[in-house]
Structure formats: structure tokens, C-alpha cells
Design a protein around this motif. Sequence first.
Motif, PDB file in Angstrom:
ATOM      1  N   GLU A 222      -2.083 -17.411 -28.442  1.00 26.95           N
ATOM      2  CA  GLU A 222      -1.245 -17.128 -27.292  1.00 26.95           C
ATOM      3  C   GLU A 222      -2.105 -16.576 -26.173  1.00 26.95           C
ATOM      4  N   THR A 223      -1.826 -17.037 -24.979  1.00 30.60           N
ATOM      5  CA  THR A 223      -2.568 -16.518 -23.844  1.00 30.60           C
ATOM      6  C   THR A 223      -2.035 -15.137 -23.498  1.00 30.60           C
ATOM      7  N   LYS A 224      -2.955 -14.259 -23.196  1.00 32.03           N
ATOM      8  CA  LYS A 224      -2.564 -12.915 -22.814  1.00 32.03           C
ATOM      9  C   LYS A 224      -2.197 -12.913 -21.347  1.00 32.03           C
ATOM     10  N   GLN A 225      -1.048 -12.358 -21.062  1.00 35.46           N
ATOM     11  CA  GLN A 225      -0.641 -12.264 -19.680  1.00 35.46           C
ATOM     12  C   GLN A 225      -1.159 -10.955 -19.104  1.00 35.46           C
ATOM     13  N   THR A 226      -1.565 -11.015 -17.880  1.00 33.86           N
ATOM     14  CA  THR A 226      -2.056  -9.830 -17.205  1.00 33.86           C
ATOM     15  C   THR A 226      -1.083  -9.458 -16.099  1.00 33.86           C
ATOM     16  N   ASN A 227      -0.601  -8.243 -16.145  1.00 32.52           N
ATOM     17  CA  ASN A 227       0.216  -7.709 -15.064  1.00 32.52           C
ATOM     18  C   ASN A 227      -0.705  -6.903 -14.171  1.00 32.52           C
ATOM     19  N   LEU A 228      -0.631  -7.179 -12.886  1.00 38.92           N
ATOM     20  CA  LEU A 228      -1.532  -6.539 -11.947  1.00 38.92           C
ATOM     21  C   LEU A 228      -0.721  -5.751 -10.936  1.00 38.92           C
ATOM     22  N   TYR A 229      -0.948  -4.450 -10.883  1.00 32.21           N
ATOM     23  CA  TYR A 229      -0.314  -3.601  -9.884  1.00 32.21           C
ATOM     24  C   TYR A 229      -1.418  -3.014  -9.022  1.00 32.21           C
ATOM     25  N   ASP A 230      -1.627  -3.625  -7.866  1.00 30.23           N
ATOM     26  CA  ASP A 230      -2.712  -3.185  -6.998  1.00 30.23           C
ATOM     27  C   ASP A 230      -2.300  -3.115  -5.539  1.00 30.23           C
ATOM     28  N   LYS A 231      -1.002  -3.158  -5.289  1.00 29.97           N
ATOM     29  CA  LYS A 231      -0.490  -3.228  -3.930  1.00 29.97           C
ATOM     30  C   LYS A 231      -0.388  -1.835  -3.298  1.00 29.97           C
ATOM     31  N   VAL A 232      -0.838  -1.751  -2.030  1.00 26.37           N
ATOM     32  CA  VAL A 232      -0.706  -0.550  -1.215  1.00 26.37           C
ATOM     33  C   VAL A 232      -0.061  -0.984   0.093  1.00 26.37           C
ATOM     34  N   GLN A 233       1.021  -0.296   0.502  1.00 30.67           N
ATOM     35  CA  GLN A 233       1.742  -0.633   1.720  1.00 30.67           C
ATOM     36  C   GLN A 233       1.367   0.355   2.827  1.00 30.67           C
ATOM     37  N   LEU A 234       0.987  -0.182   4.000  1.00 31.45           N
ATOM     38  CA  LEU A 234       0.529   0.665   5.093  1.00 31.45           C
ATOM     39  C   LEU A 234       1.244   0.346   6.393  1.00 31.45           C
ATOM     40  N   ASN A 235       1.619   1.392   7.126  1.00 33.50           N
ATOM     41  CA  ASN A 235       2.053   1.285   8.517  1.00 33.50           C
ATOM     42  C   ASN A 235       0.916   1.839   9.347  1.00 33.50           C
ATOM     43  N   LEU A 236       0.297   1.007  10.153  1.00 34.95           N
ATOM     44  CA  LEU A 236      -0.828   1.421  10.970  1.00 34.95           C
ATOM     45  C   LEU A 236      -0.335   1.795  12.359  1.00 34.95           C
ATOM     46  N   VAL A 237      -0.540   3.069  12.734  1.00 36.24           N
ATOM     47  CA  VAL A 237      -0.071   3.534  14.029  1.00 36.24           C
ATOM     48  C   VAL A 237      -1.241   4.043  14.863  1.00 36.24           C
ATOM     49  N   ASP A 238      -1.131   3.871  16.181  1.00 30.68           N
ATOM     50  CA  ASP A 238      -2.187   4.333  17.082  1.00 30.68           C
ATOM     51  C   ASP A 238      -2.001   5.811  17.409  1.00 30.68           C
ATOM     52  N   GLU A 239      -2.802   6.305  18.353  1.00 28.21           N
ATOM     53  CA  GLU A 239      -2.765   7.729  18.716  1.00 28.21           C
ATOM     54  C   GLU A 239      -1.425   8.153  19.312  1.00 28.21           C
ATOM     55  N   ASN A 240      -0.618   7.196  19.785  1.00 24.72           N
ATOM     56  CA  ASN A 240       0.704   7.492  20.350  1.00 24.72           C
ATOM     57  C   ASN A 240       1.826   7.307  19.323  1.00 24.72           C
ATOM     58  N   GLY A 241       1.463   7.005  18.077  1.00 20.96           N
ATOM     59  CA  GLY A 241       2.461   6.803  17.033  1.00 20.96           C
ATOM     60  C   GLY A 241       3.109   5.433  17.052  1.00 20.96           C
ATOM     61  N   ILE A 242       2.540   4.493  17.781  1.00 21.06           N
ATOM     62  CA  ILE A 242       3.100   3.141  17.886  1.00 21.06           C
ATOM     63  C   ILE A 242       2.462   2.239  16.833  1.00 21.06           C
ATOM     64  N   ASN A 243       3.297   1.502  16.128  1.00 21.06           N
ATOM     65  CA  ASN A 243       2.840   0.576  15.096  1.00 21.06           C
ATOM     66  C   ASN A 243       2.039  -0.553  15.750  1.00 21.06           C
TER      67      ASN A 243
END
Length: 155
Positions: A21-42
Motif C-alpha cells: 500500500e502506498t503511504k499517504q502523506t498529509n502536509l500541513y505547511d500553510k501560513v496565511q498573511l495579510n500584508l499591510v503598509d505603514e498606513n495599515g493598508i493591505n
Amino acid sequence: MNKLLLIIVSALSFIACKKEETKQTNLYDKVQLNLVDENGINVLNSKLTIADLDLYYVTSAGDKILQNHGNLDFPKNMNIINDRQDKMLIVFANVDAQNNEFAESILKVKGYNDITIKVKVQKTGGSVGYSDLFVNGESISIDLRAKPLKVQLKK
């Protein structure tokens, strides 16, 4: 006689094959980012596109490897998606390290300082993921990881 010999050889070949049987690999590597400038604007809503971003994985030797593979669904190991009214960046963090060791990624944002993403790799069975997350050296608690992290960009 030849048919009988062919049947016997075929049967032995089939019996000798061991199904694995093939081994299944579960991958949890996700990072969610909101990038904002010096004025807080995305900045993903207006200024930046995926072309303005580069992701590097840092090897154990300290070398930086650009993550740009044309054959993947997300060629740069990241993607910009709409999150209701704002856009957010999904980054697939480097998890290429031994169990309980740290792996680092560097996000280069055009016109701004680099963002470092460091994770403590966790490997159990067929699963690979991370337990600890650090963005720009700051520890991110597990309850904050379910939603996009607000990252203040600096010049």
C-alpha cells in the motif's frame, strides 16, 4: 502443453508479486498573511501582485533556494486569494527538516524588508506539518494561525 506452462508461469508471477500500500502523506505547511503598509493598508489589494513576491527556502547549510517551479499549481509555493473584501497571501512554509527541528522560509516583498517564517517541523506517520510558528522572530500562538496574520511591512 505450452498453454499449461504459460498459465503456471503467469500464476506464479501473480502470486510472487507483493502488493504494497502506498503511504499517504498529509502536509500541513500553510501560513496565511495579510500584508499591510505603514498606513495599515493591505498592499495586496492595490500595490502588489504575485510577481512582486519571491519565496526562498533556507537549507540546513544556510543556502537560499528560490521557490519557483512552473509545473506546480502554485509555482512560487504561494498564492494570493480573496478573503471576503481583502486579499491575503497563502505561503507554503519550508518543512524540509528533521522532526522537531526548525525550517526557515524568507519572503521577499518588492520595495520592503524581507519577512522570515520559521516553523518547527513535526513528522508523525505519514503527516508532515509544524507545531511552532515564528514570523519575523515573533512567536505566533496556535489560536491566531486559523486566520490571516497581519504583517506590518517595513522599508
